[in-house]
Scaffold this motif. Sequence first.
Motif, PDB file in Angstrom:
ATOM      1  N   PRO A  67      45.471  10.713  35.303  1.00  0.00           N
ATOM      2  CA  PRO A  67      44.431   9.951  34.599  1.00  0.00           C
ATOM      3  C   PRO A  67      44.075  10.680  33.322  1.00  0.00           C
ATOM      4  O   PRO A  67      44.111  11.918  33.266  1.00  0.00           O
ATOM      5  N   GLY A  69      41.368  10.723  29.762  1.00  0.00           N
ATOM      6  CA  GLY A  69      40.296  10.210  28.928  1.00  0.00           C
ATOM      7  C   GLY A  69      40.765  10.296  27.494  1.00  0.00           C
ATOM      8  O   GLY A  69      41.735   9.639  27.109  1.00  0.00           O
ATOM      9  N   GLY A  71      41.781  13.235  26.082  1.00  0.00           N
ATOM     10  CA  GLY A  71      42.741  14.324  25.898  1.00  0.00           C
ATOM     11  C   GLY A  71      42.214  15.561  25.190  1.00  0.00           C
ATOM     12  O   GLY A  71      42.986  16.267  24.545  1.00  0.00           O
ATOM     13  N   THR A  72      40.921  15.865  25.336  1.00  0.00           N
ATOM     14  CA  THR A  72      40.392  17.080  24.685  1.00  0.00           C
ATOM     15  C   THR A  72      40.390  18.272  25.633  1.00  0.00           C
ATOM     16  O   THR A  72      39.823  19.312  25.326  1.00  0.00           O
ATOM     17  N   ASN A  73      41.021  18.094  26.768  1.00  0.00           N
ATOM     18  CA  ASN A  73      41.060  19.152  27.776  1.00  0.00           C
ATOM     19  C   ASN A  73      41.688  20.427  27.210  1.00  0.00           C
ATOM     20  O   ASN A  73      42.646  20.378  26.444  1.00  0.00           O
ATOM     21  N   ALA A 132      30.397  20.718  23.551  1.00  0.00           N
ATOM     22  CA  ALA A 132      30.525  20.740  22.094  1.00  0.00           C
ATOM     23  C   ALA A 132      31.454  19.621  21.623  1.00  0.00           C
ATOM     24  O   ALA A 132      31.368  19.167  20.484  1.00  0.00           O
ATOM     25  N   SER A 133      32.322  19.162  22.516  1.00  0.00           N
ATOM     26  CA  SER A 133      33.260  18.081  22.184  1.00  0.00           C
ATOM     27  C   SER A 133      32.631  16.719  22.424  1.00  0.00           C
ATOM     28  O   SER A 133      33.353  15.725  22.543  1.00  0.00           O
ATOM     29  N   THR A 138      35.140  12.134  26.992  1.00  0.00           N
ATOM     30  CA  THR A 138      34.632  11.000  27.763  1.00  0.00           C
ATOM     31  C   THR A 138      33.848  11.492  28.979  1.00  0.00           C
ATOM     32  O   THR A 138      34.044  12.620  29.447  1.00  0.00           O
ATOM     33  N   ASN A 142      34.378  14.537  31.444  1.00  0.00           N
ATOM     34  CA  ASN A 142      33.280  15.470  31.750  1.00  0.00           C
ATOM     35  C   ASN A 142      33.125  15.637  33.261  1.00  0.00           C
ATOM     36  O   ASN A 142      32.904  16.746  33.753  1.00  0.00           O
ATOM     37  N   SER A 147      32.031  19.469  33.087  1.00  0.00           N
ATOM     38  CA  SER A 147      31.806  20.087  31.778  1.00  0.00           C
ATOM     39  C   SER A 147      30.413  20.660  31.637  1.00  0.00           C
ATOM     40  O   SER A 147      29.451  20.168  32.228  1.00  0.00           O
ATOM     41  N   VAL A 203      38.384   8.319  38.564  1.00  0.00           N
ATOM     42  CA  VAL A 203      37.004   7.840  38.482  1.00  0.00           C
ATOM     43  C   VAL A 203      36.961   6.618  37.569  1.00  0.00           C
ATOM     44  O   VAL A 203      37.391   6.686  36.409  1.00  0.00           O
TER      45      VAL A 203
HETATM   46  C1  LIG Z   1      36.648  21.319  20.167  1.00  0.00           C
HETATM   47  C2  LIG Z   1      36.415  21.266  21.638  1.00  0.00           C
HETATM   48  C3  LIG Z   1      35.199  21.697  22.143  1.00  0.00           C
HETATM   49  C4  LIG Z   1      34.973  21.661  23.514  1.00  0.00           C
HETATM   50  N1  LIG Z   1      33.763  22.055  24.003  1.00  0.00           N
HETATM   51  C5  LIG Z   1      33.514  22.002  25.322  1.00  0.00           C
HETATM   52  C6  LIG Z   1      32.254  22.409  25.843  1.00  0.00           C
HETATM   53  O1  LIG Z   1      31.342  22.795  25.133  1.00  0.00           O
HETATM   54  N2  LIG Z   1      32.083  22.339  27.167  1.00  0.00           N
HETATM   55  C7  LIG Z   1      33.057  21.893  27.999  1.00  0.00           C
HETATM   56  O2  LIG Z   1      32.833  21.861  29.215  1.00  0.00           O
HETATM   57  N3  LIG Z   1      34.244  21.516  27.538  1.00  0.00           N
HETATM   58  C8  LIG Z   1      34.506  21.540  26.225  1.00  0.00           C
HETATM   59  N4  LIG Z   1      35.727  21.140  25.751  1.00  0.00           N
HETATM   60  C9  LIG Z   1      36.764  20.679  26.700  1.00  0.00           C
HETATM   61  C10 LIG Z   1      36.842  19.150  26.895  1.00  0.00           C
HETATM   62  O3  LIG Z   1      36.275  18.474  25.822  1.00  0.00           O
HETATM   63  C11 LIG Z   1      36.183  18.718  28.189  1.00  0.00           C
HETATM   64  O4  LIG Z   1      36.895  19.236  29.280  1.00  0.00           O
HETATM   65  C12 LIG Z   1      36.056  17.203  28.340  1.00  0.00           C
HETATM   66  O5  LIG Z   1      35.263  16.911  29.465  1.00  0.00           O
HETATM   67  C13 LIG Z   1      37.367  16.479  28.504  1.00  0.00           C
HETATM   68  O6  LIG Z   1      37.126  15.103  28.321  1.00  0.00           O
HETATM   69  P1  LIG Z   1      38.329  14.138  27.892  1.00  0.00           P
HETATM   70  O7  LIG Z   1      37.814  12.757  27.839  1.00  0.00           O
HETATM   71  O8  LIG Z   1      38.961  14.615  26.657  1.00  0.00           O
HETATM   72  O9  LIG Z   1      39.270  14.306  29.139  1.00  0.00           O
HETATM   73  P2  LIG Z   1      40.855  14.538  29.215  1.00  0.00           P
HETATM   74  O10 LIG Z   1      41.227  15.725  28.425  1.00  0.00           O
HETATM   75  O11 LIG Z   1      41.513  13.272  28.877  1.00  0.00           O
HETATM   76  O12 LIG Z   1      40.996  14.843  30.722  1.00  0.00           O
HETATM   77  C14 LIG Z   1      40.494  16.025  31.275  1.00  0.00           C
HETATM   78  C15 LIG Z   1      40.832  16.109  32.764  1.00  0.00           C
HETATM   79  O13 LIG Z   1      40.137  15.113  33.438  1.00  0.00           O
HETATM   80  C16 LIG Z   1      41.003  14.210  34.108  1.00  0.00           C
HETATM   81  N5  LIG Z   1      40.400  12.895  33.911  1.00  0.00           N
HETATM   82  C17 LIG Z   1      40.040  12.307  32.759  1.00  0.00           C
HETATM   83  N6  LIG Z   1      39.461  11.138  33.001  1.00  0.00           N
HETATM   84  C18 LIG Z   1      39.440  10.977  34.328  1.00  0.00           C
HETATM   85  C19 LIG Z   1      38.970   9.977  35.209  1.00  0.00           C
HETATM   86  N7  LIG Z   1      38.368   8.882  34.760  1.00  0.00           N
HETATM   87  N8  LIG Z   1      39.117  10.147  36.545  1.00  0.00           N
HETATM   88  C20 LIG Z   1      39.702  11.257  37.037  1.00  0.00           C
HETATM   89  N9  LIG Z   1      40.165  12.224  36.256  1.00  0.00           N
HETATM   90  C21 LIG Z   1      40.034  12.098  34.918  1.00  0.00           C
HETATM   91  C22 LIG Z   1      42.335  14.394  33.461  1.00  0.00           C
HETATM   92  O14 LIG Z   1      43.385  14.116  34.354  1.00  0.00           O
HETATM   93  C23 LIG Z   1      42.296  15.847  33.072  1.00  0.00           C
HETATM   94  O15 LIG Z   1      42.678  16.632  34.174  1.00  0.00           O
HETATM   95  C24 LIG Z   1      35.992  21.192  24.377  1.00  0.00           C
HETATM   96  C25 LIG Z   1      37.212  20.773  23.851  1.00  0.00           C
HETATM   97  C26 LIG Z   1      37.426  20.813  22.511  1.00  0.00           C
HETATM   98  C27 LIG Z   1      38.748  20.347  21.983  1.00  0.00           C
END
Ligand SMILES: Cc1cc2nc3c(=O)[nH]c(=O)nc-3n(C[C@H](O)[C@H](O)[C@H](O)COP(=O)(O)OP(=O)(O)OC[C@H]3O[C@@H](n4cnc5c(N)ncnc54)[C@H](O)[C@@H]3O)c2cc1C
Length: 876
Positions: A67, A69, A71-73, A132-133, A138, A142, A147, A203
Motif C-alpha cells: 500500500p 500514500g 511515498g515520503t517514507n 515536518a512532511s 498522508t 502517518n 508518525s 487502512v
Molecule cells: C522532508 C521529510 C520530512 C519528514 N518529517 C517527518 C516527521 O517530522 N515525522 C515523521 O514521523 N516522519 C517524517 N517523515 C517521514 C514520512 O513523511 C512519514 O513516514 C509519513 O507518515 C509517510 O506518509 P506517506 O503518505 O508519504 O506514506 P508512504 O511513504 O506512501 O508510506 C509509508 C508506509 O506506510 C504504508 N502505508 C501507506 N499508506 C497506507 C495505508 N493506507 N494502509 C496501510 N499502509 C499504508 C506504506 O506501505 C509504507 O510502508 C518525513 C519525510 C520527509 C521526506
Amino acid sequence: MEAAFLRELERIVGKGHVRSGPADREVYSYDASLARQTPGAVVFPADSIQTARIVRAASRAGVPYVPRGFGTNLSGGSVAPPGGLVICLSRMNRILSIEPARRTARVEPCVTNLELQNALAPFGFFFAPDPASQKVSTLGGNVAENSGGPRCVKYGVTKNHILALEIVLPDGERMRVGSEALDPPGYDLCGLLTGSEGTLAIVTEITVRILPLPESAATLLAVFDSVSDAARCVSAIIAEGIVPSSLEMMDAPVMRAVEQSMPCGYPLDAAAVLIIEIDGAQEGLRTLARRIREICETNCCRHVQEAASEADRSRLWAGRRGAFGAIARISPGYLVTDCTVPRTRLPEALACVAEISGRHGLSFGNVFHAGDGNLHPLLFFDPADPDQIRMVHQAGMEIMKACVSMGGTITGEHGVGLEKKEAMRLLFSEEDLAFQRSIKRIFDPENLLNPGKIFPETPDPPPAGEGTDVQIDGLEELVPSSAEECRQMVLAALRKSLALVPEGSGSWRSFGNLPARPWIPLRSRGLCEILEHDPPNQVVTVGPGLRLKRLQAVLASHNQWLPLRPFLDRDGTVGGIVALNACGPERLLYGSPRDLLLGLGFVSASGHLVRGGGKVVKNVAGYDLTRLMAGSMGTIGFITELTLRVAPIPQACTLLSASGSLEATRAACKELLASCLHPAFAIATPEDDEAGSAARRGWTAATSRWRLYVGFEGFAETVQAQTGSWTSRLESRGFTNCSAFGYKPGPGPLKPIEARLDHDSCPFLVRIDLPLDKTLDCAASLAERCHLPGHLLVADLGCGRIRAGFESFGPSDWEFLLGMARRLGGYALLERAPDPFRRAHDVFGPPSLDWSLMHRLKHALDPAGLFAPGRLPGRK
Ligand SMILES: Cc1cc2nc3c(=O)[nH]c(=O)nc-3n(C[C@H](O)[C@H](O)[C@H](O)COP(=O)(O)OP(=O)(O)OC[C@H]3O[C@@H](n4cnc5c(N)ncnc54)[C@H](O)[C@@H]3O)c2cc1C
C-alpha cells in the motif's frame, strides 16, 4: 506482470487506473529513502471495496503488493517488492466528517496531514501529530508509520490520537477496528496496526481524535555557541517539569542550508539553536516563558529571542519544516538517520554522531525533535559514488548501535522498512523477533502484503524446551520470584495442560468472562520491585506486582507520579492496571496505561521471554507489543517487567463542583470540551435528594439537577486562572452551589464518589462507553429508565464513559443496556457481576466483526489455551 492479472485489475478499477508502463513503474520505484525497487504495476483503487477486490486478486495470482500514500517514507517501507504491485491510495482523499462535539474527524487515507489541519482550524480544532512532511504526507502513511512531529513532545505521537480504522486484511476481508467510544472490548487492534508499516493490513478509513486549538502560544529561539550546551538545556527544561509543545534543535550546517534557501533569521555564527514553543491558556504562559529563558541562560545560552508576532513565529517554523528540503541545496544526497536516546544522553549521542561521521569522512548536520530525544543526523554524500553510499550506510548503522547502547532505539518515527531490518537485531532477541513475526503470519499467512520489511531474515528460535525442576503439582497458586522462574512455571503448566490466570492484587479478579476451565492463579507479588527509576528522563521500570501506592510514594520523593487513578482501586498492582488498561477520568489529560507504557517483558504462552517496546518516549521499531499487551487481560502472556512514562507532580490541583439542570450541564460540557481550557477530568452525577431522587418513580432526567465536577491540574497560575474563568462561566449558565477546593494529585478527589459503586453497594457494575456527545444523555435515560439512584451513576463526560451500579439486575436489563449503547454508537460491558450471571452471559455483550481477528491472534499466540482461557469477548 501477467497480462491476465493486469486485465483483472482494470476490471476492478477501470482502465485508466492501472499503470504498467516503464515511466510509471520508475516513478513508483522509490520513496524518500535510498531504497529502489521497480514494481510490475501500479493500481489506484477508489474505495475500500475496490481495495479488497485488488487484494483478493493479488492473493489468487500470488502477486506481492504494497500500500502506498504519497511515498515520503524514509526507510524504504513504501517501495514495492521487485515486480510486485503498488496499491496507491491517492484517489481516497476525502475528509468524511468533522465532529467537534465528539472531538473526532473521519478521513480517507490519502488526505494529507496539512489538509486535515486546515479543515479543522475553522472549527477551532487541530490534529496533534504534525510531521515536518505534513504538506505531503498522508494520514494513512502517518498511521502506518506512527508518525511524530514537533508537537508530539507534549501531545504524543499518532498512536495516541487514532480511535478507529477501517481496514482491508490480506484475505480481502473488510473490517472496522477500534471505536469512537474508548477501549472497545479485547485487544487494542487499532494500536497494534498503528506503526505496523503497511505490513498487516491496508487502512482505508481513519477516525482520529481532534483537540481544541490552544488559546495562545509563545515561541522562543535560544541561541547556543556549543551543540552540547543546547542538548543539555533540553534536559534541564524537561527536568523542571515544563512540557513545551515543541522543543526542536538545529545545528550550524542545517541553519546555513536553510538560510541559503529561505532566510528565516537564524544566527549563522551560532553552533546550534533550540526552537521552544509553549502553548495553552494565556494565564501562566508569560511566567513559563520567563522560566524557560532563565533555564536557557543558566545553560550557557548566548541569548533568547521571542517571536514578536505571528509572522515571526511562522518564519521560525518555516525554516524548521523546510530544513530537509534545504539540505538538497548543499548536498546532492543525504541519509536521514532517525534514532531516539534518553534525553539526558543527547550531548553524548551528538558527540557520537560527530565522531562516527568524521571517521568516515562524511559531512553532516542535525535537525531534530530534541524534546523527545529523537535525533535526525543527516549524513551528506554523493549518490554517484558507490563508496560513499556504502560508507553512509555503515555510519548509519554505527550511529544506531551507539544510540541503542545508550538505552535508545533504532527509529523514533521513520520506521524500519527495508533500511533498518538488520538493525532490529540490535534491539531484539531471536525470541522477540519470532513473536513479532508470528503476528505478521496471523494477519498475512501468504506473506504477500509488503513482504520483506521490518524483520531480518532469522530462523525462528527452537521450542522453549522442557523446563527444569520447578514443581507445580498440587499448588493453589504460583508465585514466581523471577522472570526465569515464571518461564519455568509456564512450561510446567504447558506440559500438564493446566490453565493459568495472571493475577496482581486480585481486586479486579472478576473482570472479563469466567475462565473456561479450571485454572491456577499465577501471581505477580514476587516481582514487585522498582527495577530502575530515571528521574531526569521521567521513566520508571518496575515488576508487575508493585503496588501503585508504593510506586507513587517512591516517585513522589522525586516530585513525580504515574498519572493514573484507576477507578475504585488506587492500590492495585502496576501489572494488573496495565493488563486491564485501568484508569479514571483523569485520562482526559494524561492518557491511559496504553499511552504511558513504553516497553515490557513477558513470558509468552510458548514459554519464551519476549520483550516489546523500549525505554524511550518515542520508538517505532517493530510491532507495538505494548499496545497489544495493555488491556489484554492476561490472555497472551504473563508480564514480568514494565517501563512507564511518569510525569512531574502538578503544582496545583483544584476541583470545581456545581449544580445545574440537565440542559445546563449538557451545554457546559459542550463548551468545556470545545474550549481551550485543559481540564484533567469532567464528570457528572444526578443529584439525589434525601430519598435518592432518581430512584423514585416520576423522576425525570429533564427536570433533575446534576452535579458537575471539573478538575484542573498543572501550573498553579494556570490552574487558578482556569478555575476562576470556569466558575464564572458556570454561574452565568445558572449553576448554583459552586465550590472549589484543592486536592492531592495521587488519590485525586473522586474516591468518595467512586466508593458508592463498590462491591457491597452494587454487585453488578455496568460500564458503557460512548462517543463524547452522547454520554450525558445516555446517563440521563439510564437513570430514568432504570430508576437508578443518582449516587450509583457516574458519567465521565471528558472520556465518554458511564458507570452504573445495580443491586439487582436481570437479563432484560442487560439487553436494554446493550441495545441502548449500540444505538448510540458505543457498547456496554459488565465490569462486575456475580458468577451465575457471568456463566449465563458474555460480559462483553454480542459479538462484533473484529472479534474474529482477536480470536485468531489468541489462538495463534496461545494455541494450548494456557492463559486465562475463556476470558476474552466471545469467551475464547
Ligand atoms: C522532508 C521529510 C520530512 C519528514 N518529517 C517527518 C516527521 O517530522 N515525522 C515523521 O514521523 N516522519 C517524517 N517523515 C517521514 C514520512 O513523511 C512519514 O513516514 C509519513 O507518515 C509517510 O506518509 P506517506 O503518505 O508519504 O506514506 P508512504 O511513504 O506512501 O508510506 C509509508 C508506509 O506506510 C504504508 N502505508 C501507506 N499508506 C497506507 C495505508 N493506507 N494502509 C496501510 N499502509 C499504508 C506504506 O506501505 C509504507 O510502508 C518525513 C519525510 C520527509 C521526506
